[in-house]
Design a protein around this motif. Sequence first.
Motif, PDB file in Angstrom:
ATOM      1  N   ALA A   1      -1.537   2.035  -2.925  1.00 57.42           N
ATOM      2  CA  ALA A   1      -2.714   2.342  -2.115  1.00 57.42           C
ATOM      3  C   ALA A   1      -3.757   3.095  -2.935  1.00 57.42           C
ATOM      4  O   ALA A   1      -3.436   3.677  -3.984  1.00 57.42           O
ATOM      5  CB  ALA A   1      -2.303   3.176  -0.903  1.00 57.42           C
ATOM      6  N   PRO A   2      -5.007   3.111  -2.493  1.00 54.76           N
ATOM      7  CA  PRO A   2      -6.037   3.882  -3.191  1.00 54.76           C
ATOM      8  C   PRO A   2      -5.618   5.341  -3.401  1.00 54.76           C
ATOM      9  O   PRO A   2      -4.991   5.950  -2.527  1.00 54.76           O
ATOM     10  CB  PRO A   2      -7.247   3.785  -2.255  1.00 54.76           C
ATOM     11  CG  PRO A   2      -7.055   2.475  -1.553  1.00 54.76           C
ATOM     12  CD  PRO A   2      -5.575   2.361  -1.346  1.00 54.76           C
ATOM     13  N   ALA A   3      -5.939   5.856  -4.590  1.00 57.53           N
ATOM     14  CA  ALA A   3      -5.610   7.233  -4.990  1.00 57.53           C
ATOM     15  C   ALA A   3      -4.111   7.455  -5.167  1.00 57.53           C
ATOM     16  O   ALA A   3      -3.659   8.604  -5.247  1.00 57.53           O
ATOM     17  CB  ALA A   3      -6.187   8.250  -4.006  1.00 57.53           C
TER      18      ALA A   3
ATOM     19  N   ARG B   1      -8.137  -3.063 -10.948  1.00 61.69           N
ATOM     20  CA  ARG B   1      -7.431  -2.522  -9.783  1.00 61.69           C
ATOM     21  C   ARG B   1      -7.220  -1.012  -9.947  1.00 61.69           C
ATOM     22  O   ARG B   1      -7.409  -0.238  -9.002  1.00 61.69           O
ATOM     23  CB  ARG B   1      -6.077  -3.225  -9.646  1.00 61.69           C
ATOM     24  CG  ARG B   1      -5.270  -2.818  -8.421  1.00 61.69           C
ATOM     25  CD  ARG B   1      -5.805  -3.464  -7.167  1.00 61.69           C
ATOM     26  NE  ARG B   1      -4.839  -3.421  -6.078  1.00 61.69           N
ATOM     27  CZ  ARG B   1      -4.910  -4.176  -4.993  1.00 61.69           C
ATOM     28  NH1 ARG B   1      -5.902  -5.040  -4.862  1.00 61.69           N
ATOM     29  NH2 ARG B   1      -4.001  -4.073  -4.042  1.00 61.69           N
TER      30      ARG B   1
ATOM     31  N   ASP C   1       2.345   4.872  -1.504  1.00 57.03           N
ATOM     32  CA  ASP C   1       1.719   6.055  -2.103  1.00 57.03           C
ATOM     33  C   ASP C   1       2.031   6.149  -3.594  1.00 57.03           C
ATOM     34  O   ASP C   1       1.223   6.689  -4.359  1.00 57.03           O
ATOM     35  CB  ASP C   1       2.223   7.324  -1.409  1.00 57.03           C
ATOM     36  CG  ASP C   1       1.930   7.311   0.075  1.00 57.03           C
ATOM     37  OD1 ASP C   1       0.749   7.195   0.436  1.00 57.03           O
ATOM     38  OD2 ASP C   1       2.890   7.407   0.866  1.00 57.03           O
TER      39      ASP C   1
ATOM     40  N   ASP D   1       0.828  -1.227   0.000  1.00 57.57           N
ATOM     41  CA  ASP D   1       0.000   0.000   0.000  1.00 57.57           C
ATOM     42  C   ASP D   1       0.854   1.266   0.000  1.00 57.57           C
ATOM     43  O   ASP D   1       0.681   2.166   0.834  1.00 57.57           O
ATOM     44  CB  ASP D   1      -0.944   0.004   1.199  1.00 57.57           C
ATOM     45  CG  ASP D   1      -2.235  -0.758   0.915  1.00 57.57           C
ATOM     46  OD1 ASP D   1      -2.437  -1.176  -0.260  1.00 57.57           O
ATOM     47  OD2 ASP D   1      -3.036  -0.964   1.838  1.00 57.57           O
TER      48      ASP D   1
ATOM     49  N   GLN E   1      -9.021   1.029 -11.751  1.00 57.99           N
ATOM     50  CA  GLN E   1     -10.305   1.700 -11.624  1.00 57.99           C
ATOM     51  C   GLN E   1     -10.812   1.694 -10.185  1.00 57.99           C
ATOM     52  O   GLN E   1     -11.248   2.722  -9.659  1.00 57.99           O
ATOM     53  CB  GLN E   1     -11.340   1.016 -12.523  1.00 57.99           C
ATOM     54  CG  GLN E   1     -11.078   1.198 -14.013  1.00 57.99           C
ATOM     55  CD  GLN E   1     -12.060   0.410 -14.856  1.00 57.99           C
ATOM     56  OE1 GLN E   1     -12.412  -0.720 -14.512  1.00 57.99           O
ATOM     57  NE2 GLN E   1     -12.490   0.998 -15.967  1.00 57.99           N
ATOM     58  N   GLY E   2     -10.737   0.536  -9.546  1.00 60.63           N
ATOM     59  CA  GLY E   2     -11.285   0.395  -8.210  1.00 60.63           C
ATOM     60  C   GLY E   2     -10.570   1.218  -7.165  1.00 60.63           C
ATOM     61  O   GLY E   2     -11.167   1.603  -6.152  1.00 60.63           O
ATOM     62  N   ARG E   3      -9.290   1.486  -7.399  1.00 65.84           N
ATOM     63  CA  ARG E   3      -8.525   2.297  -6.446  1.00 65.84           C
ATOM     64  C   ARG E   3      -8.269   3.716  -6.958  1.00 65.84           C
ATOM     65  O   ARG E   3      -7.567   4.492  -6.304  1.00 65.84           O
ATOM     66  CB  ARG E   3      -7.199   1.605  -6.115  1.00 65.84           C
ATOM     67  CG  ARG E   3      -7.371   0.302  -5.353  1.00 65.84           C
ATOM     68  CD  ARG E   3      -6.117  -0.109  -4.616  1.00 65.84           C
ATOM     69  NE  ARG E   3      -6.391  -1.161  -3.646  1.00 65.84           N
ATOM     70  CZ  ARG E   3      -5.572  -1.506  -2.659  1.00 65.84           C
ATOM     71  NH1 ARG E   3      -4.400  -0.890  -2.518  1.00 65.84           N
ATOM     72  NH2 ARG E   3      -5.890  -2.458  -1.817  1.00 65.84           N
ATOM     73  N   GLU E   4      -8.822   4.029  -8.115  1.00 70.20           N
ATOM     74  CA  GLU E   4      -8.631   5.345  -8.727  1.00 70.20           C
ATOM     75  C   GLU E   4      -7.147   5.726  -8.773  1.00 70.20           C
ATOM     76  O   GLU E   4      -6.731   6.806  -8.339  1.00 70.20           O
ATOM     77  CB  GLU E   4      -9.443   6.427  -8.006  1.00 70.20           C
ATOM     78  CG  GLU E   4     -10.938   6.278  -8.217  1.00 70.20           C
ATOM     79  CD  GLU E   4     -11.720   7.525  -7.854  1.00 70.20           C
ATOM     80  OE1 GLU E   4     -11.149   8.462  -7.263  1.00 70.20           O
ATOM     81  OE2 GLU E   4     -12.939   7.545  -8.169  1.00 70.20           O
ATOM     82  N   LEU E   5      -6.350   4.812  -9.305  1.00 70.41           N
ATOM     83  CA  LEU E   5      -4.921   5.069  -9.446  1.00 70.41           C
ATOM     84  C   LEU E   5      -4.670   5.957 -10.659  1.00 70.41           C
ATOM     85  O   LEU E   5      -5.351   5.846 -11.678  1.00 70.41           O
ATOM     86  CB  LEU E   5      -4.155   3.758  -9.600  1.00 70.41           C
ATOM     87  CG  LEU E   5      -4.362   2.703  -8.508  1.00 70.41           C
ATOM     88  CD1 LEU E   5      -3.491   1.483  -8.792  1.00 70.41           C
ATOM     89  CD2 LEU E   5      -4.064   3.271  -7.127  1.00 70.41           C
TER      90      LEU E   5
END
Length: 336
Positions: A249-251, A270, A229, A227, A272-276
């Motif tokens: 990690a998300p974002a 992944r 950054d 996770d 999309q789901g974590r808005e990377l």
Amino acid sequence: MRASVLLEAGSVVMRDLDRPVPDRDQVIVQVAAVGVCGSDVHYFHEGRIGDFVVDEPLILGHEAAGIIVDVGEDVPSSRIGERVSIEPQRACRVCSQCKHGRYNLCVNMEFYATPPIDGAFAEFVAIQSDFAFRIPDSMSLEAAALCEPLSVGIWSNQKAGVGPGSRVLIAGAGPIGIVVAQVAAAFGATEIIVSDVVAERREQAERFGATRTIDPRAEDIATLELDVDAFIDASGAAPAVRAGIMAVAPAGRVVLVGMGADEVALPVSRIQGRELVVTGVFRYANTWPLAIKLASTGRVDLDSLVTGRFGLADVEAALDAATAPETLKAIVDPRA
């Protein structure tokens, strides 16, 4: 002047060429140090990188520094004698990308050692005056040459949003990965994880500031729940890219620096789901003043990256040395 010229894949020869004459806005630099880059090695072995093909003799080398020995009409003669680091590109300054400050994406870019533009494995080169950056007396010319890969490290970390307290994963502990790790530390990252399949490379990463190293053959990065950054890929290896994305990690941000296959399968759900945010790196823009500051103040150690030195007649040996696991940076001195 003397120059080392790539005739075709696998063939480098010494030639006597005309010394360059400066345009009105240019300076002529007597080259004192040139770092060997992976792109130089690729051109030497393959004769091309993507759409850039060596179909006529080409001088390689774009990580360069030296001393100004001549200036064009619009450049003050007081610049003669300056020790400078060269930003090895010439943008048109008028296209849409240049106007927006993204001159590294200039559609008319002329970049050293990218066909058909000659590079710096030569005794003298020409560059626009404002892309020849004066360096402090305390800074070595070898370090000045390595401001070019340092700029890649700066641009990559800026793209990744690295700052105080950041946790960063870097894939690949070659020269760029090592520089990326050093810049991450200089930017305030508190956890710098570096992965590489080669033990020697991992050991080097630890010497240059990695807080943890991982052998991806022994540990599955995708399942370690790191996770982080930001993930910065300096390997170009498809498995490393996928595993790195799974570790963000998300974002978080994903920055692709290493050059590998033209197409790679990505874990889209992944992302999309974590808005990377996934982005690439193509050279750099407006990085040289910071690169010089980081290197000259000791925030980044460039001199210790040098693991071999060669004369202009030994460019082929320098290109071969650059592929060895223990090599970080081979330096060519055209004066030798």
